[in-house]
Design an enzyme around this catalytic site. Sequence first.
Site, PDB file in Angstrom:
ATOM      1  N   SER A  40       0.823  -1.210   0.000  1.00  0.00           N
ATOM      2  CA  SER A  40       0.000   0.000   0.000  1.00  0.00           C
ATOM      3  C   SER A  40       0.856   1.258   0.000  1.00  0.00           C
ATOM      4  CB  SER A  40      -0.935   0.006   1.208  1.00  0.00           C
ATOM      5  OG  SER A  40      -0.194  -0.041   2.408  1.00  0.00           O
ATOM      6  N   HIS A  61      -2.513  -2.967  -5.889  1.00  0.00           N
ATOM      7  CA  HIS A  61      -2.961  -2.597  -4.550  1.00  0.00           C
ATOM      8  C   HIS A  61      -4.475  -2.712  -4.442  1.00  0.00           C
ATOM      9  CE1 HIS A  61      -3.746   0.612  -1.331  1.00  0.00           C
ATOM     10  NE2 HIS A  61      -3.522  -0.554  -0.747  1.00  0.00           N
ATOM     11  N   GLU A  73      -5.629  -0.282  -7.499  1.00  0.00           N
ATOM     12  CA  GLU A  73      -4.565   0.579  -8.020  1.00  0.00           C
ATOM     13  C   GLU A  73      -3.508  -0.315  -8.655  1.00  0.00           C
ATOM     14  OE1 GLU A  73      -3.843   4.491  -5.371  1.00  0.00           O
ATOM     15  OE2 GLU A  73      -3.421   2.620  -4.349  1.00  0.00           O
ATOM     16  N   ASN A 111      -4.250   6.176  -1.015  1.00  0.00           N
ATOM     17  CA  ASN A 111      -3.876   6.560   0.340  1.00  0.00           C
ATOM     18  C   ASN A 111      -3.643   8.060   0.461  1.00  0.00           C
ATOM     19  OD1 ASN A 111      -4.167   4.061   1.515  1.00  0.00           O
ATOM     20  ND2 ASN A 111      -2.072   3.455   1.111  1.00  0.00           N
TER      21      ASN A 111
END
Length: 147
Positions: A40, A61, A73, A111
């Site tokens: 991540s 991800h 992702e 994120n």
Amino acid sequence: FKDVDMVIEAVPEIMDLKKQCFLDIEANTKPDCLICTNTSGLNIDDIAAVLKDPSRVMGTHFFSPANVMQLLENVRTSKSSIKTLSTGMQMAKIISKKAVMVGNCDGFVGNRMLAPYAGEAKMVAEEGATVEQIDKAATTFGMAMGP
């Protein structure tokens, strides 16, 4: 593992562990097997550097919980081949995920967007809202789940 086309590693976010895992995968798969990581936020170029052929590496991800969250992702590294990237995007379609191609940077895209969302949720909690109220507001707004 000798006949698989793609392996997605999902060990804890410890760089040395991921590098060792990649070496173990490389030793036990065919030379053109794609090796992906579910990191991540670790630098995928650094993970891929241990391999003989880092062009077969990309990030994949999956957001948690993966069975609920639709976003995937796919993370392009500096050495990912076009074949690697296109295979990753096609894999997302096969498993019914909404994939976005992103660059290899701190936090990728998801994120980076999550930080302000979580920060606002924390601020509202500090102002007296309950966790249940915050989650209900987020899901009513259209988020798949609360922060």
